[in-house]
Design a protein around this motif. Structure first.
Motif, PDB file in Angstrom:
ATOM      1  N   ALA A 119      -0.879 -13.235  -1.238  1.00  0.00           N
ATOM      2  CA  ALA A 119      -0.903 -14.574  -1.823  1.00  0.00           C
ATOM      3  C   ALA A 119      -2.233 -14.873  -2.499  1.00  0.00           C
ATOM      4  N   ASP A 120      -3.309 -14.231  -2.075  1.00  0.00           N
ATOM      5  CA  ASP A 120      -4.614 -14.463  -2.705  1.00  0.00           C
ATOM      6  C   ASP A 120      -4.778 -13.675  -3.994  1.00  0.00           C
ATOM      7  N   SER A 121      -4.340 -12.413  -4.012  1.00  0.00           N
ATOM      8  CA  SER A 121      -4.552 -11.582  -5.201  1.00  0.00           C
ATOM      9  C   SER A 121      -3.509 -11.816  -6.293  1.00  0.00           C
ATOM     10  N   ALA A 122      -2.300 -12.207  -5.920  1.00  0.00           N
ATOM     11  CA  ALA A 122      -1.219 -12.330  -6.901  1.00  0.00           C
ATOM     12  C   ALA A 122      -1.568 -13.234  -8.084  1.00  0.00           C
ATOM     13  N   PRO A 123      -2.172 -14.418  -7.881  1.00  0.00           N
ATOM     14  CA  PRO A 123      -2.450 -15.285  -9.029  1.00  0.00           C
ATOM     15  C   PRO A 123      -3.450 -14.706 -10.024  1.00  0.00           C
ATOM     16  N   THR A 124      -4.193 -13.671  -9.635  1.00  0.00           N
ATOM     17  CA  THR A 124      -5.199 -13.079 -10.532  1.00  0.00           C
ATOM     18  C   THR A 124      -4.623 -11.979 -11.415  1.00  0.00           C
ATOM     19  N   LEU A 125      -3.358 -11.624 -11.221  1.00  0.00           N
ATOM     20  CA  LEU A 125      -2.821 -10.423 -11.855  1.00  0.00           C
ATOM     21  C   LEU A 125      -2.003 -10.694 -13.111  1.00  0.00           C
ATOM     22  N   GLY A 126      -1.676 -11.960 -13.397  1.00  0.00           N
ATOM     23  CA  GLY A 126      -0.924 -12.274 -14.598  1.00  0.00           C
ATOM     24  C   GLY A 126       0.571 -12.060 -14.432  1.00  0.00           C
ATOM     25  N   ARG A 127       1.320 -12.273 -15.527  1.00  0.00           N
ATOM     26  CA  ARG A 127       2.773 -12.085 -15.542  1.00  0.00           C
ATOM     27  C   ARG A 127       3.111 -10.768 -16.234  1.00  0.00           C
ATOM     28  N   HIS A 128       4.217 -10.187 -15.811  1.00  0.00           N
ATOM     29  CA  HIS A 128       4.566  -8.849 -16.287  1.00  0.00           C
ATOM     30  C   HIS A 128       6.071  -8.771 -16.561  1.00  0.00           C
ATOM     31  N   ASP A 129       6.430  -7.816 -17.394  1.00  0.00           N
ATOM     32  CA  ASP A 129       7.840  -7.580 -17.686  1.00  0.00           C
ATOM     33  C   ASP A 129       8.471  -6.662 -16.647  1.00  0.00           C
ATOM     34  N   VAL A 130       7.655  -5.845 -16.006  1.00  0.00           N
ATOM     35  CA  VAL A 130       8.116  -4.930 -14.961  1.00  0.00           C
ATOM     36  C   VAL A 130       7.120  -4.948 -13.813  1.00  0.00           C
ATOM     37  N   VAL A 131       7.635  -5.035 -12.594  1.00  0.00           N
ATOM     38  CA  VAL A 131       6.829  -4.775 -11.402  1.00  0.00           C
ATOM     39  C   VAL A 131       7.439  -3.557 -10.717  1.00  0.00           C
ATOM     40  N   HIS A 132       6.611  -2.555 -10.493  1.00  0.00           N
ATOM     41  CA  HIS A 132       7.029  -1.270  -9.942  1.00  0.00           C
ATOM     42  C   HIS A 132       6.420  -1.106  -8.557  1.00  0.00           C
ATOM     43  N   LEU A 133       7.263  -0.832  -7.565  1.00  0.00           N
ATOM     44  CA  LEU A 133       6.801  -0.557  -6.200  1.00  0.00           C
ATOM     45  C   LEU A 133       7.396   0.771  -5.758  1.00  0.00           C
ATOM     46  N   GLY A 134       6.630   1.826  -5.902  1.00  0.00           N
ATOM     47  CA  GLY A 134       7.098   3.153  -5.542  1.00  0.00           C
ATOM     48  C   GLY A 134       6.636   3.536  -4.156  1.00  0.00           C
ATOM     49  N   GLU A 135       7.572   3.634  -3.204  1.00  0.00           N
ATOM     50  CA  GLU A 135       7.281   4.006  -1.821  1.00  0.00           C
ATOM     51  C   GLU A 135       6.240   3.065  -1.206  1.00  0.00           C
ATOM     52  N   VAL A 136       6.562   1.780  -1.260  1.00  0.00           N
ATOM     53  CA  VAL A 136       5.711   0.722  -0.723  1.00  0.00           C
ATOM     54  C   VAL A 136       6.401  -0.025   0.412  1.00  0.00           C
ATOM     55  N   LEU A 137       7.662  -0.432   0.213  1.00  0.00           N
ATOM     56  CA  LEU A 137       8.310  -1.340   1.159  1.00  0.00           C
ATOM     57  C   LEU A 137       8.422  -0.762   2.560  1.00  0.00           C
ATOM     58  N   GLU A 138       8.523   0.560   2.677  1.00  0.00           N
ATOM     59  CA  GLU A 138       8.676   1.145   4.015  1.00  0.00           C
ATOM     60  C   GLU A 138       7.405   0.997   4.853  1.00  0.00           C
ATOM     61  N   HIS A 139       6.277   0.671   4.207  1.00  0.00           N
ATOM     62  CA  HIS A 139       4.998   0.580   4.912  1.00  0.00           C
ATOM     63  C   HIS A 139       4.645  -0.840   5.365  1.00  0.00           C
ATOM     64  N   LEU A 140       5.443  -1.839   5.009  1.00  0.00           N
ATOM     65  CA  LEU A 140       5.050  -3.235   5.164  1.00  0.00           C
ATOM     66  C   LEU A 140       5.695  -3.890   6.379  1.00  0.00           C
ATOM     67  N   SER A 141       4.970  -4.805   7.008  1.00  0.00           N
ATOM     68  CA  SER A 141       5.552  -5.549   8.119  1.00  0.00           C
ATOM     69  C   SER A 141       6.509  -6.631   7.637  1.00  0.00           C
ATOM     70  N   ASP A 142       6.407  -7.045   6.367  1.00  0.00           N
ATOM     71  CA  ASP A 142       7.303  -8.069   5.821  1.00  0.00           C
ATOM     72  C   ASP A 142       7.664  -7.717   4.383  1.00  0.00           C
ATOM     73  N   PRO A 143       8.598  -6.792   4.175  1.00  0.00           N
ATOM     74  CA  PRO A 143       8.947  -6.395   2.807  1.00  0.00           C
ATOM     75  C   PRO A 143       9.542  -7.530   1.983  1.00  0.00           C
ATOM     76  N   ALA A 144      10.229  -8.473   2.615  1.00  0.00           N
ATOM     77  CA  ALA A 144      10.789  -9.603   1.868  1.00  0.00           C
ATOM     78  C   ALA A 144       9.678 -10.431   1.229  1.00  0.00           C
ATOM     79  N   ALA A 145       8.574 -10.623   1.930  1.00  0.00           N
ATOM     80  CA  ALA A 145       7.458 -11.375   1.364  1.00  0.00           C
ATOM     81  C   ALA A 145       6.901 -10.672   0.134  1.00  0.00           C
ATOM     82  N   MET A 146       6.833  -9.347   0.168  1.00  0.00           N
ATOM     83  CA  MET A 146       6.358  -8.601  -0.993  1.00  0.00           C
ATOM     84  C   MET A 146       7.306  -8.777  -2.186  1.00  0.00           C
ATOM     85  N   LEU A 147       8.603  -8.748  -1.929  1.00  0.00           N
ATOM     86  CA  LEU A 147       9.559  -8.920  -3.020  1.00  0.00           C
ATOM     87  C   LEU A 147       9.479 -10.318  -3.623  1.00  0.00           C
TER      88      LEU A 147
END
Length: 320
Positions: free
Chosen positions: A152-180
């Protein structure tokens, strides 16, 4: 009537937000239970590590201790990765107008996916928690990569994009829904999400485990926390504000275990099996349209059987 002693054990755990995660215990490994969680709709470990604990592991230790040869091996495989990434960018370019070429890679690793996009004319940016991988991306490839976590802190600094790519990320997270949900906010209207996750507890793995007596090697806490199949991944993505447009699976490298090539725990045999897979796919790419059509058909067939080592999913931001 079934004997209750034949039923799998149950486990439950309540997180800091007060949500109770519970389900049948499928595996017990290194002090963790893997449950089919009724609350989340997919399989994950209990207890779940805190985000703070995960941040410490992935910022400093993961590539140094868990995967010390990862960057070296990744670069060795560069020609094969270029085939993989070419297919991915071609799909995205067919699905978006030519004026929409802004991409954010979350968990960008050593940077080859970003470099491939840059070479195709995309405007690319990455965010990567590993100091080693982010340094390689910036210093060796000249890429715009932030060393940190998407939150939530870093997201506003990254701008808007046409594609967000998460390659082999969700399996590592305690809350994958929050990332999505964070990714959803970073996407421009009608933007595309690309996910790659391991296809775990698939039919080949189950046969090798149950009938050949091999321990469930794909269960790897605390680094792999979540275990998806195509249905549970698509359901999660849909709940988080996306419309799934395409799913496929990658080559089922687990098949080599059924052929007697027991690479689990044997690095040399594992690299050999991976080499066979790379040779197959490079040769099909080299055969032009005919070979690539055959490869695509193989992946569709594998996906239809629930087979394949990873799931590749494309989804569009909905609700715009």
């Amino acid at each position: 009537m079934s004997d209750l002693s034949d039923l799998p054990p149950q486990a439950s755990w309540t997180d800091a937000a007060g949500c109770t995660h519970a389900g049948a215990v499928l595996h017990r490994v290194q002090g963790f239970d893997v449950v089919d969680c009724a609350h989340c709709g997919f399989r994950h470990v209990l207890p779940l590590p805190t985000p703070q604990a995960l941040a410490e592991v992935y910022a400093h230790d993961y590539y140094r201790t868990e995967k010390p040869l990862y960057i070296e091996r990744y670069l060795e495989d560069r020609d094969w990765w270029e085939c993989v990434y070419t297919e991915r960018y071609e799909w995205l370019e067919a699905a978006l107008p030519a004026t929409r070429r802004r991409l954010l890679d979350v968990g960008s690793g050593p940077g080859l996916f970003l470099a491939s996009g840059r070479d195709r004319g995309w405007s690319v940016r990455g965010i990567e928690p590993s100091t080693q991988a982010a340094r390689h991306s910036r210093e060796q490839l000249g890429l715009d990569v932030v060393n940190g976590f998407l939150d939530a802190d870093s997201a506003p600094t990254l701008g808007r994009h046409d594609v967000v790519h998460l390659g082999e990320v969700l399996e590592h997270l305690s809350d994958p829904a929050a990332m999505l949900r964070l990714a959803h906010d970073l996407l421009a209207p009608d933007g595309l999400l690309v996910l790659v996750v391991p296809n775990d507890d698939n039919p080949v793995q189950r046969i090798v485990h149950r009938h050949l007596g091999v321990a469930p090697w794909w269960v790897a806490p605390p680094h792999h926390l979540n275990y998806f199949d195509a249905a549970s991944l698509a359901a999660l993505v849909s709940r988080c504000g996306y419309t799934v447009e395409h799913q496929e699976t990658t080559f089922p490298i687990d098949l080599f275990l059924l052929m007697g090539h027991h690479y689990i725990g044997d690095d040399a045999k594992g690299r050999q099996a991976h080499g066979w897979r790379k040779t197959l796919e490079r040769n099909l790419h080299g055969a032009g349209a005919e070979g690539r059509q055959l490869l695509a058909g193989m992946r569709r067939a594998f996906a239809g059987l629930g087979m394949g080592r990873e799931i590749l999913l494309y989804a569009r931001r909905s609700g715009d």
